[in-house]
Design a protein around this motif. Structure first.
Motif, PDB file in Angstrom:
ATOM      1  N   GLN A   1     -64.021  92.370  -7.273  1.00 55.27           N
ATOM      2  CA  GLN A   1     -65.230  92.122  -7.522  1.00 55.27           C
ATOM      3  C   GLN A   1     -65.190  91.328  -8.921  1.00 55.27           C
ATOM      4  O   GLN A   1     -64.731  91.743 -10.212  1.00 55.27           O
ATOM      5  CB  GLN A   1     -66.082  92.962  -7.733  1.00 55.27           C
ATOM      6  N   GLY A   2     -65.917  90.098  -9.178  1.00 56.65           N
ATOM      7  CA  GLY A   2     -65.841  89.268 -10.441  1.00 56.65           C
ATOM      8  C   GLY A   2     -64.713  88.154 -10.291  1.00 56.65           C
ATOM      9  O   GLY A   2     -64.751  87.508 -11.416  1.00 56.65           O
ATOM     10  N   GLU A   3     -63.640  88.380  -9.414  1.00 54.64           N
ATOM     11  CA  GLU A   3     -62.818  87.442  -9.621  1.00 54.64           C
ATOM     12  C   GLU A   3     -62.881  85.925  -8.846  1.00 54.64           C
ATOM     13  O   GLU A   3     -62.134  85.251  -8.950  1.00 54.64           O
ATOM     14  CB  GLU A   3     -61.515  88.018  -9.124  1.00 54.64           C
ATOM     15  N   PHE A   4     -64.052  86.163  -8.291  1.00 53.10           N
ATOM     16  CA  PHE A   4     -64.619  84.871  -7.537  1.00 53.10           C
ATOM     17  C   PHE A   4     -65.880  84.272  -7.639  1.00 53.10           C
ATOM     18  O   PHE A   4     -66.543  85.393  -7.753  1.00 53.10           O
ATOM     19  CB  PHE A   4     -64.097  84.803  -6.079  1.00 53.10           C
ATOM     20  N   ARG A   5     -66.049  83.008  -7.857  1.00 58.51           N
ATOM     21  CA  ARG A   5     -67.539  82.832  -7.721  1.00 58.51           C
ATOM     22  C   ARG A   5     -67.997  82.005  -6.366  1.00 58.51           C
ATOM     23  O   ARG A   5     -67.420  81.065  -5.914  1.00 58.51           O
ATOM     24  CB  ARG A   5     -67.703  81.556  -8.812  1.00 58.51           C
ATOM     25  N   ILE A   6     -69.000  82.594  -6.049  1.00 57.13           N
ATOM     26  CA  ILE A   6     -69.948  81.815  -4.894  1.00 57.13           C
ATOM     27  C   ILE A   6     -70.319  80.607  -4.947  1.00 57.13           C
ATOM     28  O   ILE A   6     -71.096  80.466  -6.016  1.00 57.13           O
ATOM     29  CB  ILE A   6     -70.781  82.875  -4.168  1.00 57.13           C
ATOM     30  N   PRO A   7     -70.080  79.851  -4.186  1.00 54.59           N
ATOM     31  CA  PRO A   7     -70.596  78.317  -4.521  1.00 54.59           C
ATOM     32  C   PRO A   7     -71.943  78.282  -4.461  1.00 54.59           C
ATOM     33  O   PRO A   7     -72.534  79.239  -3.693  1.00 54.59           O
ATOM     34  CB  PRO A   7     -69.879  77.368  -3.270  1.00 54.59           C
ATOM     35  N   LYS A   8     -72.660  77.468  -4.871  1.00 51.95           N
ATOM     36  CA  LYS A   8     -74.318  77.038  -4.587  1.00 51.95           C
ATOM     37  C   LYS A   8     -74.260  76.916  -2.993  1.00 51.95           C
ATOM     38  O   LYS A   8     -73.504  76.223  -2.593  1.00 51.95           O
ATOM     39  CB  LYS A   8     -74.571  75.981  -5.582  1.00 51.95           C
TER      40      LYS A   8
END
Length: 406
Positions: free
Chosen positions: A86-93
């Motif tokens: 958790q926190g290692e990836f960013r969900i795109p808009k």
């Protein structure tokens, strides 16, 4: 030599055959390309999420607003599958709705690849051109129905064709000046039913129509190839892209599809583009235009024996090419009517409500019934109105057929 700064790319229709092929190519050339955004219809959110995380895109768009939550869940599932904490990836808009792809097409970028299927791709084509982006155009329908609306908006060299036939012509045209061009020759495989009589085509199944001899494509394009409607659309597209009159564009059956198309010059010379039957080269060339991408595809093997054949189109077997030529020559909203009626009829065939031969028969009836008004300047509203009328009329006709067959 690879560019110092990778070209930024937006891919519309990323989960379709064009989009997946483009991403496979980009995955092998990450030093050349950077994917900014992806869009899809929304039928395969799992694949869309996988693509978005694989390429670290900023924005993802889906036409179906109802799948936004499913897409978000798919992002988390894909991240978990990849082992991200958790926190290692960013969900795109996430952008949703019928205008979502157009919003992405207008993003500042180097290239927009429009791989959307069908006439719904028109707005995205116009958005990309209006934003000044280079448009790698695989959505032939938007040019066919938009016609002069699209060509007026496009700056010289702004549209790079992705269809293998038009890519081939663009490559061959490098061999001479515009005033030296005699004819364009589009090649066609003939689809799965080449050589069959009309009576033999009456009862073919959807499965048989989807059995293309050379290419793996989406169902609509594959059925269009079986009726040769796809070649009719490409005939109109070639006229619009290259400014060559319809009567100087020929279609020839070339079963092996080694030659993707040809240009005949005024001195009698003909230049042909040869390659294995794959979409990788046209996509690579469109993304990197005017530069070629090394090793995009294996070359044709000249050390193996092969035979190439050519034959004219049988208008009795494939009346769609002549019908498209007529619609393209009439201009105005006629090509939009041709395309819209065909999209409805292909779906009716897939649903079992229309026989295979009924596809082009119904399209011909709708095109004949359409009275092309005289336009001072064709508008998007004119095109959309004709598109809607043709769809309604095709549905009425196929509904009558359905009742009669019941």
């Amino acid at each position: 030599m690879a560019p110092v700064n990778p070209r930024s790319v937006v891919i519309l229709g990323s989960t379709g055959s064009i989009g997946t092929t483009a991403l496979e190519l980009i995955g092998r050339n990450r030093d050349r390309f950077r994917v900014l955004a992806l869009s899809a219809g929304g039928d395969n959110v799992g694949l869309l999420a996988e693509q978005a995380l694989e390429f670290g895109v900023e924005v993802v768009a889906v036409a179906k607003a109802t799948v936004a939550q499913d897409l978000q869940l798919a992002f988390y599932a894909e991240a978990q599958r990849k082992g991200y904490a958790q926190g290692e990836f960013r969900i795109p808009k996430i952008v949703t709705g019928p205008d979502a792809s157009s919003e992405l097409a207008a993003m500042p970028c180097d290239v927009v690849l429009n791989g959307i299927n069908g006439s719904v791709g028109l707005h995205a084509t116009l958005a990309a051109l209006d934003a000044g982006n280079t448009l790698a155009l695989a959505n032939k329908e938007s040019l066919v129905i938009g016609g002069p609306i699209v060509t007026r908006l496009a700056k010289p060299g702004q549209i790079i064709p992705v269809d293998s036939e038009h890519s081939a012509i663009a490559q061959c045209l490098r061999g001479g000046s515009a005033d030296e061009v005699g004819r364009l020759v589009l090649t066609a495989s003939g689809g799965p039913f080449l050589g069959r009589s009309r009576s033999e085509l009456a009862n073919v199944t959807v499965e048989q129509a989807l059995n293309h001899p050379n290419f793996a494509m989406g169902p609509v394009v594959t059925i269009n190839s079986a009726t040769l409607v796809n070649k009719g659309l490409e005939l109109i597209e070639a006229h619009l892209l290259f400014g060559i009159p319809m009567d100087r564009i020929d279609v020839v059956i070339h079963r092996q599809q080694a030659i993707h198309s040809m240009v005949e010059f005024s001195d009698g010379a003909t230049i042909a583009q040869v390659g294995v039957p794959t979409m990788t080269v046209p996509i690579a060339l469109a993304l990197g235009w005017p530069d070629r991408i090394p090793d995009a595809s294996p070359p044709w093997s000249w050390t193996e024996a092969s035979t190439w054949t050519f034959q004219p189109v049988d208008d009795a077997e494939f009346p769609s090419v002549g019908l498209a030529r007529e619609a393209g020559s009439r201009g105005g909203t006629a090509p939009a009517v041709f395309n819209a009626a065909n999209e409805v009829c292909v779906q009716a065939f897939r649903d079992g409500r229309l026989p295979f031969t009924g596809i082009v028969d119904t399209v011909a009836r709708v095109v004949t019934e359409h009275d092309v008004p005289s336009y001072v300047e064709l508008s998007v509203d004119d095109v959309l109105a004709a598109d809607a009328w043709a769809r309604d009329r095709a549905r009425q006709i196929t509904g009558v057929q359905e009742t009669q067959q019941a």
